[in-house]
Design a protein around this motif. Structure first.
Motif, PDB file in Angstrom:
ATOM      1  N   MET A 108      76.271 -91.558 -81.345  1.00 48.56           N
ATOM      2  CA  MET A 108      76.665 -90.946 -80.487  1.00 48.56           C
ATOM      3  C   MET A 108      77.154 -91.674 -79.074  1.00 48.56           C
ATOM      4  SD  MET A 108      73.847 -87.464 -80.767  1.00 48.56           S
ATOM      5  CE  MET A 108      73.645 -86.564 -81.772  1.00 48.56           C
ATOM      6  N   LYS A 109      77.257 -90.759 -78.157  1.00 51.08           N
ATOM      7  CA  LYS A 109      77.313 -91.614 -77.084  1.00 51.08           C
ATOM      8  C   LYS A 109      76.455 -92.164 -76.711  1.00 51.08           C
ATOM      9  CE  LYS A 109      82.131 -89.429 -76.692  1.00 51.08           C
ATOM     10  NZ  LYS A 109      83.008 -88.815 -75.632  1.00 51.08           N
ATOM     11  N   ASN A 110      76.644 -93.055 -76.242  1.00 54.08           N
ATOM     12  CA  ASN A 110      74.701 -93.350 -74.250  1.00 54.08           C
ATOM     13  C   ASN A 110      75.410 -92.505 -73.341  1.00 54.08           C
ATOM     14  OD1 ASN A 110      73.197 -94.660 -73.592  1.00 54.08           O
ATOM     15  ND2 ASN A 110      74.182 -96.359 -72.620  1.00 54.08           N
ATOM     16  N   THR A 111      75.075 -91.390 -73.888  1.00 56.99           N
ATOM     17  CA  THR A 111      75.079 -90.302 -72.413  1.00 56.99           C
ATOM     18  C   THR A 111      73.741 -89.996 -72.196  1.00 56.99           C
ATOM     19  OG1 THR A 111      75.881 -87.806 -74.088  1.00 56.99           O
ATOM     20  CG2 THR A 111      77.232 -89.164 -72.261  1.00 56.99           C
ATOM     21  N   PHE A 112      73.336 -88.685 -71.512  1.00 59.28           N
ATOM     22  CA  PHE A 112      71.736 -88.176 -71.439  1.00 59.28           C
ATOM     23  C   PHE A 112      71.491 -87.375 -72.386  1.00 59.28           C
ATOM     24  CE2 PHE A 112      68.638 -85.170 -70.056  1.00 59.28           C
ATOM     25  CZ  PHE A 112      67.519 -85.730 -70.182  1.00 59.28           C
ATOM     26  N   ILE A 113      72.363 -86.295 -72.571  1.00 55.18           N
ATOM     27  CA  ILE A 113      72.795 -85.673 -73.490  1.00 55.18           C
ATOM     28  C   ILE A 113      72.571 -85.956 -74.998  1.00 55.18           C
ATOM     29  CG2 ILE A 113      73.589 -83.695 -74.677  1.00 55.18           C
ATOM     30  CD1 ILE A 113      72.397 -82.775 -72.178  1.00 55.18           C
ATOM     31  N   SER A 114      73.109 -87.022 -74.789  1.00 60.59           N
ATOM     32  CA  SER A 114      73.405 -87.922 -76.745  1.00 60.59           C
ATOM     33  C   SER A 114      71.765 -88.301 -76.831  1.00 60.59           C
ATOM     34  CB  SER A 114      74.573 -88.657 -76.927  1.00 60.59           C
ATOM     35  OG  SER A 114      75.505 -88.280 -76.272  1.00 60.59           O
ATOM     36  N   VAL A 115      71.479 -89.581 -75.952  1.00 60.35           N
ATOM     37  CA  VAL A 115      70.395 -89.533 -75.825  1.00 60.35           C
ATOM     38  C   VAL A 115      69.384 -88.261 -76.201  1.00 60.35           C
ATOM     39  CG1 VAL A 115      68.200 -91.478 -75.092  1.00 60.35           C
ATOM     40  CG2 VAL A 115      70.882 -91.962 -74.750  1.00 60.35           C
ATOM     41  N   PHE A 116      68.875 -87.842 -75.075  1.00 60.14           N
ATOM     42  CA  PHE A 116      68.060 -86.399 -75.659  1.00 60.14           C
ATOM     43  C   PHE A 116      68.238 -86.195 -76.668  1.00 60.14           C
ATOM     44  CE2 PHE A 116      66.838 -82.238 -75.080  1.00 60.14           C
ATOM     45  CZ  PHE A 116      65.436 -82.326 -74.716  1.00 60.14           C
ATOM     46  N   LEU A 117      69.333 -85.747 -77.246  1.00 53.50           N
ATOM     47  CA  LEU A 117      69.615 -85.573 -78.554  1.00 53.50           C
ATOM     48  C   LEU A 117      69.177 -86.096 -80.068  1.00 53.50           C
ATOM     49  CD1 LEU A 117      72.934 -82.136 -77.819  1.00 53.50           C
ATOM     50  CD2 LEU A 117      70.076 -82.000 -78.155  1.00 53.50           C
ATOM     51  N   SER A 118      69.535 -87.523 -79.566  1.00 50.53           N
ATOM     52  CA  SER A 118      69.445 -88.292 -80.385  1.00 50.53           C
ATOM     53  C   SER A 118      66.814 -88.001 -80.554  1.00 50.53           C
ATOM     54  CB  SER A 118      69.468 -89.535 -80.890  1.00 50.53           C
ATOM     55  OG  SER A 118      70.615 -89.011 -80.567  1.00 50.53           O
ATOM     56  N   MET A 119      66.637 -88.312 -80.002  1.00 56.96           N
ATOM     57  CA  MET A 119      65.450 -88.127 -79.849  1.00 56.96           C
ATOM     58  C   MET A 119      65.335 -87.094 -79.695  1.00 56.96           C
ATOM     59  SD  MET A 119      64.528 -90.365 -76.259  1.00 56.96           S
ATOM     60  CE  MET A 119      65.208 -92.200 -76.238  1.00 56.96           C
ATOM     61  N   LEU A 120      65.273 -85.917 -80.017  1.00 57.51           N
ATOM     62  CA  LEU A 120      64.519 -84.643 -80.261  1.00 57.51           C
ATOM     63  C   LEU A 120      64.733 -84.470 -81.681  1.00 57.51           C
ATOM     64  CD1 LEU A 120      64.026 -82.158 -78.671  1.00 57.51           C
ATOM     65  CD2 LEU A 120      66.187 -81.163 -78.905  1.00 57.51           C
ATOM     66  N   GLY A 121      65.886 -85.170 -82.534  1.00 52.70           N
ATOM     67  CA  GLY A 121      65.731 -85.374 -84.096  1.00 52.70           C
ATOM     68  C   GLY A 121      65.121 -86.230 -84.508  1.00 52.70           C
ATOM     69  N   GLY A 122      64.707 -87.446 -83.738  1.00 51.02           N
ATOM     70  CA  GLY A 122      63.804 -88.129 -83.749  1.00 51.02           C
ATOM     71  C   GLY A 122      61.981 -87.538 -83.458  1.00 51.02           C
ATOM     72  N   LEU A 123      61.658 -86.715 -82.037  1.00 50.37           N
ATOM     73  CA  LEU A 123      60.265 -85.481 -82.356  1.00 50.37           C
ATOM     74  C   LEU A 123      60.424 -84.516 -83.245  1.00 50.37           C
ATOM     75  CD1 LEU A 123      58.271 -84.886 -80.297  1.00 50.37           C
ATOM     76  CD2 LEU A 123      60.192 -83.346 -79.534  1.00 50.37           C
ATOM     77  N   PHE A 124      61.552 -83.956 -83.486  1.00 52.89           N
ATOM     78  CA  PHE A 124      61.329 -82.654 -85.732  1.00 52.89           C
ATOM     79  C   PHE A 124      61.187 -83.669 -86.415  1.00 52.89           C
ATOM     80  CE2 PHE A 124      62.747 -80.934 -88.728  1.00 52.89           C
ATOM     81  CZ  PHE A 124      62.400 -79.867 -88.748  1.00 52.89           C
ATOM     82  N   SER A 125      61.256 -84.960 -87.255  1.00 51.94           N
ATOM     83  CA  SER A 125      60.483 -85.709 -87.688  1.00 51.94           C
ATOM     84  C   SER A 125      59.406 -85.992 -87.899  1.00 51.94           C
ATOM     85  CB  SER A 125      61.052 -87.675 -88.062  1.00 51.94           C
ATOM     86  OG  SER A 125      61.689 -88.127 -86.706  1.00 51.94           O
ATOM     87  N   ILE A 126      58.651 -86.799 -86.525  1.00 55.05           N
ATOM     88  CA  ILE A 126      56.998 -86.042 -86.256  1.00 55.05           C
ATOM     89  C   ILE A 126      56.940 -84.950 -86.587  1.00 55.05           C
ATOM     90  CG2 ILE A 126      55.397 -86.724 -84.334  1.00 55.05           C
ATOM     91  CD1 ILE A 126      57.036 -88.282 -83.002  1.00 55.05           C
ATOM     92  N   TYR A 127      57.084 -84.133 -86.147  1.00 51.53           N
ATOM     93  CA  TYR A 127      56.430 -82.674 -86.179  1.00 51.53           C
ATOM     94  C   TYR A 127      56.664 -82.605 -87.532  1.00 51.53           C
ATOM     95  CZ  TYR A 127      57.092 -81.645 -81.657  1.00 51.53           C
ATOM     96  OH  TYR A 127      56.778 -81.572 -79.782  1.00 51.53           O
ATOM     97  N   LEU A 128      57.798 -82.761 -88.359  1.00 49.44           N
ATOM     98  CA  LEU A 128      58.045 -82.665 -89.948  1.00 49.44           C
ATOM     99  C   LEU A 128      56.719 -83.308 -90.547  1.00 49.44           C
ATOM    100  CD1 LEU A 128      59.051 -81.161 -92.318  1.00 49.44           C
ATOM    101  CD2 LEU A 128      61.282 -83.485 -92.116  1.00 49.44           C
ATOM    102  N   SER A 129      56.409 -84.578 -90.467  1.00 50.31           N
ATOM    103  CA  SER A 129      55.299 -85.616 -90.891  1.00 50.31           C
ATOM    104  C   SER A 129      54.089 -84.705 -90.447  1.00 50.31           C
ATOM    105  CB  SER A 129      55.465 -87.035 -90.070  1.00 50.31           C
ATOM    106  OG  SER A 129      54.425 -88.655 -90.816  1.00 50.31           O
ATOM    107  N   ALA A 130      53.806 -84.656 -89.506  1.00 48.19           N
ATOM    108  CA  ALA A 130      52.605 -84.057 -89.251  1.00 48.19           C
ATOM    109  C   ALA A 130      51.938 -82.038 -90.297  1.00 48.19           C
ATOM    110  CB  ALA A 130      52.039 -83.860 -87.677  1.00 48.19           C
ATOM    111  N   VAL A 131      53.422 -81.712 -90.256  1.00 46.39           N
ATOM    112  CA  VAL A 131      52.963 -80.497 -91.187  1.00 46.39           C
ATOM    113  C   VAL A 131      53.334 -81.105 -92.265  1.00 46.39           C
ATOM    114  CG1 VAL A 131      54.402 -78.074 -91.679  1.00 46.39           C
ATOM    115  CG2 VAL A 131      54.264 -79.033 -89.061  1.00 46.39           C
ATOM    116  N   LEU A 132      53.768 -82.233 -93.037  1.00 48.23           N
ATOM    117  CA  LEU A 132      53.312 -81.905 -94.561  1.00 48.23           C
ATOM    118  C   LEU A 132      52.352 -82.500 -94.687  1.00 48.23           C
ATOM    119  CD1 LEU A 132      57.310 -83.512 -95.467  1.00 48.23           C
ATOM    120  CD2 LEU A 132      56.320 -81.677 -95.584  1.00 48.23           C
ATOM    121  N   TRP A 133      51.586 -83.393 -93.302  1.00 47.34           N
ATOM    122  CA  TRP A 133      50.286 -83.952 -93.939  1.00 47.34           C
ATOM    123  C   TRP A 133      49.103 -83.270 -93.917  1.00 47.34           C
ATOM    124  CZ3 TRP A 133      48.875 -89.104 -94.766  1.00 47.34           C
ATOM    125  CH2 TRP A 133      48.030 -89.541 -94.507  1.00 47.34           C
TER     126      TRP A 133
END
Length: 177
Positions: A108-133
């Protein structure tokens, strides 16, 4: 010529500083069944400031310090039992989130929206890991685990928005990490 994969002295120092920063963020806690902390902010701020490899090293050092008993987790706790406990999915998810966010940021580009959406994907992976655990290690029903995680969504989204904003602002300034 092949680029070295070894960290420089500067890299090691900044990795250690961010591992300490994540620990400091874990001490800012609102008690709950799974505590509300600023760890998520610390992890995503590290990603935004350091990039994938150095952020991954920072999170790994943070987790290893906690695993051997250094009280770096929320509530000034440490020990492998914390990682193996009900919060373990969140903690392991921090490592996964660095990788997921790093992969998304590269695309993605280095814009707030792109960085935020990338981090949102990372946050989703934390939640997925927590739920699976919780489902696999602690026999929670999926609905129970998802409801538990849902309590964190609004505050965590605000934390990653702050991490995205600050990391972009600092990266555009004269300060370089």
């Amino acid at each position: 010529m092949r680029k070295s994969t070894v960290f420089s002295s500067y890299d090691l120092a900044i990795i250690a500083v961010f591992a300490a920063f994540i620990a400091l963020c874990s001490f800012i806690t609102i008690p709950f069944a799974v505590p509300f902390t600023m760890q998520v902010f610390g992890v995503f701020f590290a990603i935004g400031m350091l990039g994938t490899k150095r952020a991954l090293a920072s999170v790994l050092i943070y987790l290893l310090l906690g695993a051997v008993g250094v009280p770096v987790f929320s509530g000034f706790q440490g020990g492998i039992h914390i990682i193996l406990g009900q919060n373990g999915g969140f903690l392991i998810g921090f490592l996964v989130s660095v990788i997921v966010t790093g992969v998304l940021l590269k695309r993605m580009k280095n814009t707030f929206i792109s960085v935020f959406l990338s981090m949102l994907g990372g946050l989703f992976s934390i939640y997925l890991s927590a739920v699976l655990w919780l489902v696999l290690a602690y026999t929670f029903k999926i609905e129970q685990a998802v409801l538990l995680i849902a309590a964190f969504v609004v505050l965590d989204v605000l934390k990653i928005a702050l991490a995205a904003y600050l990391s972009l602002k600092i990266n555009k300034s004269e300060v370089k990490f």
